[in-house]
Design a protein around this motif. Sequence first.
Motif, PDB file in Angstrom:
ATOM      1  N   VAL A  72      -2.067  28.371  64.973  1.00  6.78           N
ATOM      2  CA  VAL A  72      -0.833  27.814  64.406  1.00  6.78           C
ATOM      3  C   VAL A  72       0.184  27.547  65.499  1.00  6.78           C
ATOM      4  CG1 VAL A  72       1.111  28.225  62.853  1.00  6.78           C
ATOM      5  CG2 VAL A  72      -1.175  28.986  62.192  1.00  6.78           C
ATOM      6  N   VAL A  73       0.490  28.572  66.312  1.00  8.09           N
ATOM      7  CA  VAL A  73       1.551  28.437  67.312  1.00  8.09           C
ATOM      8  C   VAL A  73       1.151  27.529  68.465  1.00  8.09           C
ATOM      9  CG1 VAL A  73       2.533  30.683  66.746  1.00  8.09           C
ATOM     10  CG2 VAL A  73       0.807  30.542  68.534  1.00  8.09           C
ATOM     11  N   SER A  74      -0.146  27.284  68.640  1.00  5.17           N
ATOM     12  CA  SER A  74      -0.575  26.356  69.687  1.00  5.17           C
ATOM     13  C   SER A  74      -0.514  24.911  69.216  1.00  5.17           C
ATOM     14  CB  SER A  74      -2.010  26.683  70.130  1.00  5.17           C
ATOM     15  OG  SER A  74      -2.943  26.353  69.121  1.00  5.17           O
ATOM     16  N   GLY A  75      -0.189  24.700  67.931  1.00  9.67           N
ATOM     17  CA  GLY A  75      -0.102  23.342  67.398  1.00  9.67           C
ATOM     18  C   GLY A  75      -1.430  22.745  67.001  1.00  9.67           C
ATOM     19  N   VAL A 116      -1.720  27.016  54.474  1.00  9.13           N
ATOM     20  CA  VAL A 116      -0.284  27.128  54.779  1.00  9.13           C
ATOM     21  C   VAL A 116       0.087  26.219  55.948  1.00  9.13           C
ATOM     22  CG1 VAL A 116       1.487  28.660  55.711  1.00  9.13           C
ATOM     23  CG2 VAL A 116       0.033  29.444  53.857  1.00  9.13           C
ATOM     24  N   ALA A 117      -0.741  26.210  56.972  1.00  3.55           N
ATOM     25  CA  ALA A 117      -0.406  25.490  58.200  1.00  3.55           C
ATOM     26  C   ALA A 117      -0.491  23.974  58.036  1.00  3.55           C
ATOM     27  CB  ALA A 117      -1.328  25.943  59.332  1.00  3.55           C
ATOM     28  N   MET A 118      -1.449  23.485  57.250  1.00  3.34           N
ATOM     29  CA  MET A 118      -1.726  22.052  57.247  1.00  3.34           C
ATOM     30  C   MET A 118      -1.134  21.283  56.084  1.00  3.34           C
ATOM     31  SD  MET A 118      -5.646  21.908  58.753  1.00  3.34           S
ATOM     32  CE  MET A 118      -5.615  20.109  58.865  1.00  3.34           C
ATOM     33  N   ILE A 215       6.870  19.540  63.482  1.00  6.55           N
ATOM     34  CA  ILE A 215       5.534  19.547  64.078  1.00  6.55           C
ATOM     35  C   ILE A 215       5.554  20.442  65.310  1.00  6.55           C
ATOM     36  CG2 ILE A 215       3.703  18.157  65.090  1.00  6.55           C
ATOM     37  CD1 ILE A 215       4.180  17.580  62.158  1.00  6.55           C
ATOM     38  N   ILE A 216       4.660  21.400  65.354  1.00  2.00           N
ATOM     39  CA  ILE A 216       4.560  22.281  66.524  1.00  2.00           C
ATOM     40  C   ILE A 216       3.858  21.523  67.646  1.00  2.00           C
ATOM     41  CG2 ILE A 216       3.613  24.441  67.401  1.00  2.00           C
ATOM     42  CD1 ILE A 216       3.736  25.532  64.572  1.00  2.00           C
ATOM     43  N   PRO A 217       4.460  21.424  68.834  1.00  7.03           N
ATOM     44  CA  PRO A 217       3.833  20.698  69.942  1.00  7.03           C
ATOM     45  C   PRO A 217       2.459  21.266  70.263  1.00  7.03           C
ATOM     46  CG  PRO A 217       6.111  21.256  70.447  1.00  7.03           C
ATOM     47  CD  PRO A 217       5.767  21.982  69.193  1.00  7.03           C
ATOM     48  N   PHE A 218       1.533  20.375  70.552  1.00  6.59           N
ATOM     49  CA  PHE A 218       0.163  20.788  70.828  1.00  6.59           C
ATOM     50  C   PHE A 218       0.060  21.364  72.235  1.00  6.59           C
ATOM     51  CE2 PHE A 218      -4.212  19.670  72.270  1.00  6.59           C
ATOM     52  CZ  PHE A 218      -4.893  20.547  71.431  1.00  6.59           C
ATOM     53  N   ASP A 219      -0.460  22.573  72.345  1.00  4.60           N
ATOM     54  CA  ASP A 219      -0.664  23.247  73.627  1.00  4.60           C
ATOM     55  C   ASP A 219      -2.172  23.356  73.859  1.00  4.60           C
ATOM     56  OD1 ASP A 219      -0.992  25.164  75.707  1.00  4.60           O
ATOM     57  OD2 ASP A 219       0.984  26.015  75.266  1.00  4.60           O
ATOM     58  N   ARG A 220      -2.685  22.496  74.718  1.00  5.37           N
ATOM     59  CA  ARG A 220      -4.129  22.420  74.942  1.00  5.37           C
ATOM     60  C   ARG A 220      -4.682  23.724  75.506  1.00  5.37           C
ATOM     61  NH1 ARG A 220      -7.271  18.026  75.337  1.00  5.37           N
ATOM     62  NH2 ARG A 220      -5.401  16.716  75.470  1.00  5.37           N
ATOM     63  N   THR A 221      -3.957  24.310  76.450  1.00  2.00           N
ATOM     64  CA  THR A 221      -4.442  25.541  77.086  1.00  2.00           C
ATOM     65  C   THR A 221      -4.569  26.676  76.077  1.00  2.00           C
ATOM     66  OG1 THR A 221      -3.433  24.910  79.192  1.00  2.00           O
ATOM     67  CG2 THR A 221      -3.998  27.232  78.891  1.00  2.00           C
ATOM     68  N   SER A 268       4.644  36.958  63.498  1.00  2.00           N
ATOM     69  CA  SER A 268       5.432  36.490  62.358  1.00  2.00           C
ATOM     70  C   SER A 268       4.593  35.630  61.420  1.00  2.00           C
ATOM     71  CB  SER A 268       6.645  35.684  62.839  1.00  2.00           C
ATOM     72  OG  SER A 268       6.245  34.463  63.438  1.00  2.00           O
ATOM     73  N   ARG A 269       3.460  35.123  61.912  1.00  2.00           N
ATOM     74  CA  ARG A 269       2.574  34.304  61.087  1.00  2.00           C
ATOM     75  C   ARG A 269       1.571  35.155  60.311  1.00  2.00           C
ATOM     76  NH1 ARG A 269       4.531  28.887  61.810  1.00  2.00           N
ATOM     77  NH2 ARG A 269       5.547  28.896  63.837  1.00  2.00           N
ATOM     78  N   VAL A 270       1.492  36.437  60.611  1.00  2.00           N
ATOM     79  CA  VAL A 270       0.583  37.332  59.892  1.00  2.00           C
ATOM     80  C   VAL A 270       1.119  37.571  58.486  1.00  2.00           C
ATOM     81  CG1 VAL A 270      -0.343  39.685  59.797  1.00  2.00           C
ATOM     82  CG2 VAL A 270      -0.288  38.449  61.977  1.00  2.00           C
ATOM     83  N   ASP A 271       0.257  37.471  57.499  1.00  2.00           N
ATOM     84  CA  ASP A 271       0.675  37.640  56.102  1.00  2.00           C
ATOM     85  C   ASP A 271       0.737  39.127  55.768  1.00  2.00           C
ATOM     86  OD1 ASP A 271       1.194  37.523  53.440  1.00  2.00           O
ATOM     87  OD2 ASP A 271      -0.411  36.100  52.946  1.00  2.00           O
ATOM     88  N   GLY A 272       1.855  39.740  56.125  1.00  2.00           N
ATOM     89  CA  GLY A 272       2.032  41.161  55.856  1.00  2.00           C
ATOM     90  C   GLY A 272       2.051  41.469  54.374  1.00  2.00           C
ATOM     91  N   ASN A 273       2.520  40.514  53.551  1.00  2.00           N
ATOM     92  CA  ASN A 273       2.526  40.712  52.103  1.00  2.00           C
ATOM     93  C   ASN A 273       1.115  40.920  51.563  1.00  2.00           C
ATOM     94  OD1 ASN A 273       5.246  40.685  51.480  1.00  2.00           O
ATOM     95  ND2 ASN A 273       5.338  38.473  51.282  1.00  2.00           N
TER      96      ASN A 273
END
Length: 411
Positions: A72-75, A116-118, A215-221, A268-273
Amino acid sequence: MNFTLVIFLLVYLAMGVGHLPGFKLDRTGAAVVGAMVLLALGYLSPQAAWNAIDYNTIGLLFGLMVVSSAFVVSGFYDRAAEWVGGLQVSPPRLLAILIGVAGGLSAVLTNDVVVVAMTPVLVSITLKRGLNPIPFLLGFCFAANVGSAATIIGSPQNMIAAQALNISFTGFMKVSALPALLGLPLIWLTIALLYRGKWEHTQSPSNTAAPSTEIIPFDRTETIKATVVTLIMVGAFVFSQWPHMLIALAGAAVLLINRSISSKDMLSRVDGNLLLLLIGLFIVNQAVAATHLPQHLLTALSGFGLHLNEPLSMLAVMSILSNVVGNNPAVMLVAPFLDGSVNPEALGAAIALGTGFSSNMVIFGSLAGIIVAEQGRVHGVAISFMEFTRAGLPVALLCLILAVGWIIYLT
């Protein structure tokens, strides 16, 4: 016993409705409050409650959530959605590609996180192309549910069932991957027929503006790093005897140690609920099991020919129960009674296919359905209960017919 049963029924009423009627107490809140009340009033000892929590399932799910959050965070999810939406193909072909992507991603990563992400990006892309977002969102949702049945790591209920039945990663995949794969064309066929000639967005121009989606910027690495870790994890699931939970936690630890992405952003993206929901249900179910009421209920069910150790009976029970209380709670209800099966892999397939395939009948049949409906509404696309069921019911029935044939073949 009576008080324990009352708490149990109230908790599972909240599971089915989505909240406790009359209160602002959602599914997670109801499970946690139910567990705390039973503990506080002495209906279950703290040690018994602790022992009831299946830490292997919780640890495995947490680790996989962290791994999925890295994508998710890598885009990655945003880039994947943009790539699919940007293909210059006809709407039916676009739907087919989208179904394949959703099914594939959900088999390897937790399906709810993928949805959720898409979903917001898919709404934006379809509206920009002048397409009706509803058939694409429905196809994506249905494929996420069906595709997730293919592997242990596709959904929390698969993890719970595999843990209870002691099924290996390859053993689970051997009995569930093929029907999950065959279910994807059934989704495409149903939606393509229902929405034939209805692919275009028909609202007035003032309502067709695509919603603003960050849109989260794409991080290739970082995407490559997450992909490598995921592949190593899957390889370890298949070829090593290392416990699945430890493999998932090790992969999560590697991804959290990062110089460019904050661990806070990933966690923060982990579904703790969802994790709290499962913990609460483990405790509530244990309290009910201590009353021996479930054993009496199983005896009564056997009088009607339903034996939970028989795969076809389990498929029927899961298909109904998961649409009443939800996928994860349904599996957790039967998990304590899965010991002693002569064919654990077929029973595991019945659970995975019963929950994954039937959950497309109604919006609240799965968390993925709820997510798609709610996020679609937030971004200006209303999917009504009837609209969802008009497509979801035939999809679920066709997939369940496939599942019945497959279970008969296995047994």
